[in-house]
Design a protein around this motif. Structure first.
Motif, PDB file in Angstrom:
ATOM      1  N   ALA A 111      -0.316  -1.308  12.983  1.00 33.12           N
ATOM      2  CA  ALA A 111       0.281  -0.360  11.961  1.00 33.12           C
ATOM      3  C   ALA A 111      -1.147  -0.045  11.138  1.00 33.12           C
ATOM      4  CB  ALA A 111       1.106  -0.870  10.875  1.00 33.12           C
ATOM      5  N   ASN A 112      -2.080  -0.454  11.120  1.00 27.47           N
ATOM      6  CA  ASN A 112      -3.396  -0.201  10.358  1.00 27.47           C
ATOM      7  C   ASN A 112      -4.721  -0.024  11.668  1.00 27.47           C
ATOM      8  OD1 ASN A 112      -2.419  -0.612   7.595  1.00 27.47           O
ATOM      9  ND2 ASN A 112      -1.557  -2.414   8.583  1.00 27.47           N
ATOM     10  N   ALA A 113      -4.447   0.503  12.790  1.00 29.58           N
ATOM     11  CA  ALA A 113      -5.456   0.572  13.718  1.00 29.58           C
ATOM     12  C   ALA A 113      -6.762   1.254  13.138  1.00 29.58           C
ATOM     13  CB  ALA A 113      -5.004   1.029  14.872  1.00 29.58           C
ATOM     14  N   ASP A 114      -6.117   2.381  12.471  1.00 30.30           N
ATOM     15  CA  ASP A 114      -7.357   3.305  11.868  1.00 30.30           C
ATOM     16  C   ASP A 114      -8.051   2.808  10.550  1.00 30.30           C
ATOM     17  OD1 ASP A 114      -5.152   3.578  10.284  1.00 30.30           O
ATOM     18  OD2 ASP A 114      -5.497   5.730   9.859  1.00 30.30           O
ATOM     19  N   ASN A 115      -7.885   1.769  10.297  1.00 26.58           N
ATOM     20  CA  ASN A 115      -8.308   1.097   8.996  1.00 26.58           C
ATOM     21  C   ASN A 115      -8.012  -0.258   8.959  1.00 26.58           C
ATOM     22  OD1 ASN A 115      -9.275   0.743   6.458  1.00 26.58           O
ATOM     23  ND2 ASN A 115      -7.714   1.673   5.281  1.00 26.58           N
ATOM     24  N   LEU A 116      -8.924  -1.003   9.660  1.00 22.02           N
ATOM     25  CA  LEU A 116      -8.817  -2.568   9.683  1.00 22.02           C
ATOM     26  C   LEU A 116      -9.108  -3.156   8.455  1.00 22.02           C
ATOM     27  CD1 LEU A 116     -10.187  -3.146  13.291  1.00 22.02           C
ATOM     28  CD2 LEU A 116      -7.871  -3.395  12.767  1.00 22.02           C
ATOM     29  N   ALA A 117      -9.867  -2.588   7.639  1.00 24.14           N
ATOM     30  CA  ALA A 117     -10.098  -3.095   6.518  1.00 24.14           C
ATOM     31  C   ALA A 117      -8.686  -3.563   5.545  1.00 24.14           C
ATOM     32  CB  ALA A 117     -11.116  -2.569   5.366  1.00 24.14           C
ATOM     33  N   LYS A 118      -7.842  -2.587   5.701  1.00 21.68           N
ATOM     34  CA  LYS A 118      -6.438  -2.967   5.143  1.00 21.68           C
ATOM     35  C   LYS A 118      -5.879  -4.298   5.717  1.00 21.68           C
ATOM     36  CE  LYS A 118      -2.001  -0.772   3.903  1.00 21.68           C
ATOM     37  NZ  LYS A 118      -1.392   0.521   4.128  1.00 21.68           N
ATOM     38  N   ALA A 119      -5.918  -4.004   7.128  1.00 23.77           N
ATOM     39  CA  ALA A 119      -5.355  -5.020   7.622  1.00 23.77           C
ATOM     40  C   ALA A 119      -5.748  -6.516   7.386  1.00 23.77           C
ATOM     41  CB  ALA A 119      -5.504  -5.079   9.274  1.00 23.77           C
ATOM     42  N   PHE A 120      -7.089  -6.660   7.154  1.00 24.41           N
ATOM     43  CA  PHE A 120      -7.789  -8.070   6.683  1.00 24.41           C
ATOM     44  C   PHE A 120      -7.327  -8.107   5.045  1.00 24.41           C
ATOM     45  CE2 PHE A 120     -10.688  -7.370  10.124  1.00 24.41           C
ATOM     46  CZ  PHE A 120     -10.066  -7.945  11.088  1.00 24.41           C
ATOM     47  N   THR A 121      -7.301  -7.169   4.551  1.00 26.41           N
ATOM     48  CA  THR A 121      -6.944  -7.244   3.006  1.00 26.41           C
ATOM     49  C   THR A 121      -5.632  -7.932   2.883  1.00 26.41           C
ATOM     50  OG1 THR A 121      -8.167  -5.272   2.222  1.00 26.41           O
ATOM     51  CG2 THR A 121      -6.453  -6.008   0.888  1.00 26.41           C
ATOM     52  N   ILE A 175      -8.840  -2.238  -2.483  1.00 24.43           N
ATOM     53  CA  ILE A 175      -8.149  -2.873  -3.593  1.00 24.43           C
ATOM     54  C   ILE A 175      -7.688  -1.543  -4.383  1.00 24.43           C
ATOM     55  CG2 ILE A 175      -8.253  -4.057  -5.744  1.00 24.43           C
ATOM     56  CD1 ILE A 175     -10.411  -5.854  -4.521  1.00 24.43           C
ATOM     57  N   SER A 176      -6.458  -1.189  -4.344  1.00 23.78           N
ATOM     58  CA  SER A 176      -5.805  -0.448  -5.189  1.00 23.78           C
ATOM     59  C   SER A 176      -4.163  -0.643  -5.425  1.00 23.78           C
ATOM     60  CB  SER A 176      -5.945   1.025  -4.489  1.00 23.78           C
ATOM     61  OG  SER A 176      -5.001   1.046  -3.392  1.00 23.78           O
ATOM     62  N   TRP A 177      -3.854  -0.188  -6.331  1.00 22.56           N
ATOM     63  CA  TRP A 177      -2.211  -0.315  -6.991  1.00 22.56           C
ATOM     64  C   TRP A 177      -1.344   0.083  -5.444  1.00 22.56           C
ATOM     65  CZ3 TRP A 177      -0.766  -3.768 -10.095  1.00 22.56           C
ATOM     66  CH2 TRP A 177      -1.494  -3.765 -11.069  1.00 22.56           C
ATOM     67  N   GLN A 178      -1.691   1.269  -4.804  1.00 24.51           N
ATOM     68  CA  GLN A 178      -1.043   1.553  -3.720  1.00 24.51           C
ATOM     69  C   GLN A 178      -1.145   0.472  -2.650  1.00 24.51           C
ATOM     70  OE1 GLN A 178      -1.937   5.669  -2.399  1.00 24.51           O
ATOM     71  NE2 GLN A 178      -0.549   5.706  -0.837  1.00 24.51           N
ATOM     72  N   MET A 179      -2.100   0.129  -2.471  1.00 24.79           N
ATOM     73  CA  MET A 179      -2.417  -0.685  -1.461  1.00 24.79           C
ATOM     74  C   MET A 179      -1.770  -2.070  -1.532  1.00 24.79           C
ATOM     75  SD  MET A 179      -4.034  -2.059   1.360  1.00 24.79           S
ATOM     76  CE  MET A 179      -4.250  -3.746   1.712  1.00 24.79           C
ATOM     77  N   LEU A 180      -1.776  -2.550  -2.943  1.00 17.14           N
ATOM     78  CA  LEU A 180      -1.128  -3.850  -3.184  1.00 17.14           C
ATOM     79  C   LEU A 180       0.492  -3.388  -3.094  1.00 17.14           C
ATOM     80  CD1 LEU A 180      -2.841  -4.855  -6.439  1.00 17.14           C
ATOM     81  CD2 LEU A 180      -3.193  -5.763  -4.174  1.00 17.14           C
TER      82      LEU A 180
END
Length: 547
Positions: free
Chosen positions: A85-95, A232-237
């Motif tokens: 689901a986060n293949a284009d943004n692995l930083a989000k996956a690790f978050t 880190i962002s509210w939307q991300m959380l």
């Protein structure tokens, strides 16, 4: 001499056992970590990083002395969905992994770990069998030399028709040989060379010396990992809390189930809350270094214990060996074919399936079988957290039906013949009918909960209407939850509507606390509360005479 039941004394024999246990668990965990890293889409090194990070913190700070932690099948399945689901943004996956670790730490601090023991076995069985089936379905593609589908088991099944034209014979031969060695390796040799490592060696030699057309792992990064900066962002959380909960809950359940296995092997008792703290810390670090999250690994834990590793030192030694591979020996795994790892994971998936439950399927109660199958199907075709949640609800409903029968069997609702109860009573100069039943007795014995609340109302409510006085006997009532307490309130209201007088007898302890807290008995006069049957008789006699 150190004892293996938790004595803290340490001697040379215990040290030797920990050394052997650490080596054995590293040998068992190496091919699995590589395979899980590749299967997750993060790469082989991510599996090794995960085994090092989670393994170290769980061993040092966890609450199970002999447990080995690292990437597991259930964590692989959960993480694969997040990576896709986060293949284009692995930083989000690790978050998400970091958030999951923090949730685990919070669960440990809140002392919630002990409640995992209340998970019904039918739910656990369906969950674990579903995870095993997912691993097998997904690995059918690399087993024949085809790239893993990103859509999980459903997408893998959709790809099957293409395998007739896309499969690669060298990969199939290597995978089949690897799987055969893993399955057929004699148990007596496991203490010298675990089956997974033997399978890894045989499959790799086939790929290097003969069938070298099969796809291989390729270059594996070595050295220390790069620090992953969390997003880190509210939307991300808000968007990440659900997948983070999935990782946290799956890791926690997987870990504490493995802890129970370790307890049975060592006859010790783990600390579930401390175990969640250690696992959570490990997963937080895993997220920061771009590693695959992990949990307690049953194969590595059992191998460690049976090799003699009974203290956290064995887990630390396992991590040291894997760390050596990460820091400089990575080039020796580059030529391992993907088909080898697929063959090993096929065996892992097969072992993950709960065959102990499945082989007894014809003797299992129908309700428990339905819960197990429902959890399994949802695990494979939907997602893990929904499967466990729905399975828990279904299991709770099933248990409630059984509890309802038990609780209702403890209720006694009987009319009382007036002459037998009072003796010869004269009412307005007329002799009382020997067969009249102006007084009823409702005795609530044992425990009453939401399970029997509805049935309690429908059953006793009708009896109350037939009497002029009803005695509610709480003498043998042990516990009553809020649902059952509110049923008592409705019974009293029914009695009031039917002009039936209520006497409360023998109320005390927890039932009294619950009823008084909810103000259930507000309509019962003070003189209607009695302690014994004799007092109840006198009160009932007075009420009838007043009429």
């Amino acid at each position: 001499m150190a004892t293996r039941q938790g004595d803290r004394r340490y001697d040379l024999q215990t040290l030797r056992g920990d050394v052997f246990g650490g080596i054995t668990s590293a040998v068992v965990g190496l091919p699995v970590a590589l395979a899980f890293g590749i299967a997750s889409g993060l790469g082989a090194i991510a599996g090794l990083y995960g085994a090092v990070a989670v393994g170290f913190f769980a061993a040092v700070f966890g609450g199970t002395r002999s447990q080995i932690s690292g990437p597991t099948g259930s964590m692989l399945v959960a993480m694969t969905v997040i990576v896709s689901a986060n293949a284009d943004n692995l930083a989000k996956a690790f978050t998400i992994v970091i958030m999951a670790g923090l949730i685990q730490v919070l669960l440990g601090l809140l002392r919630i770990g002990r409640f995992v023991a209340y998970t019904p076995y039918s739910v656990i069985s369906g969950f674990m069998s579903g995870v095993g089936i997912i691993i097998i379905l997904v690995q059918t593609l690399p087993f024949v030399g085809v790239k893993i589908a990103t859509g999980g088991p459903v997408e893998a099944i959709r790809t099957w028709p293409d395998l007739l034209t896309d499969f690669r014979a060298p990969a199939l031969i290597i995978a089949a040989a690897t799987l055969a060695v893993a399955v057929l390796w004699p148990n007596r040799f496991n203490k010298y060379l675990p089956s997974t490592l033997a399978a890894l060696a045989v499959g790799t030699l086939l790929g290097v010396l003969w069938l070298n057309d099969a796809p291989v792992i390729g270059e594996v990064p070595t050295g220390l990992p790069e620090l992953q900066i969390p997003v880190i962002s509210w939307q991300m959380l808000l968007t990440s809390i659900q997948p983070a909960l999935v990782i946290a809950l799956v890791s926690s359940v997987d870990t504490l189930l493995t802890s129970l296995v370790a307890d049975s092997e060592t006859r010790t008792h783990h600390n579930p809350d401390r175990e969640l703290l250690g696992q959570g810390m490990g997963n937080v670090v895993a997220g920061f270094i771009g590693a695959l999250p992990g949990a307690g690994a049953t194969p590595g834990t059992v191998a460690n214990i049976r090799a003699g590793g009974w203290t956290p030192l064995s887990g630390v030694l396992c991590v040291v060996i894997l760390l050596a591979i990460v820091l400089g020996l990575g080039r020796y795994v580059e030529s391992i074919p993907h088909a080898v790892l697929a063959g090993i994971l096929m065996k892992v998936g097969w072992d993950t399936i709960d065959w102990r439950f499945i082989t007894r399927i014809l003797r299992v109660q129908r309700e428990h079988l339905l819960v197990m199958l429902l959890t399994l199907i949802l695990t494979v075709f939907l997602d893990l957290i929904t499967a466990v949640a729905v399975g828990m609800i279904a299991a709770a409903v099933t248990s409630a039906r059984q509890i309802e029968r038990l609780e209702m069997d403890s209720v006694i609702s009987v009319p009382i013949l007036d002459q037998v109860f009072f003796g010869n009573i004269k009412d307005a100069g007329e002799e009382v009918d020997a067969f009249s039943a102006r007084v009823g007795l409702v005795a609530l014995r044992g425990t009453f909960s939401v399970a029997s609340a509805s049935k309690l109302m429908s059953t006793i409510g009708e009896d109350i209407k037939d009497h002029e006085v009803v005695i509610l006997n709480f003498t043998d009532t042990v516990y009553m939850d809020d649902s059952a307490a509110l049923v008592i309130e409705r019974l009293i209201e029914t009695a009031k509507v039917e002009n039936t007088e209520c006497i409360v007898m023998g109320l005390g302890g927890l039932p009294a606390t619950t009823l008084n807290a909810l103000n259930v008995l507000k309509d019962v006069p003070e003189d209607r509360f009695v302690g014994t049957l004799e007092e109840a008789k006198e009160t009932a006699k007075r009420i009838l005479e007043e009429e």
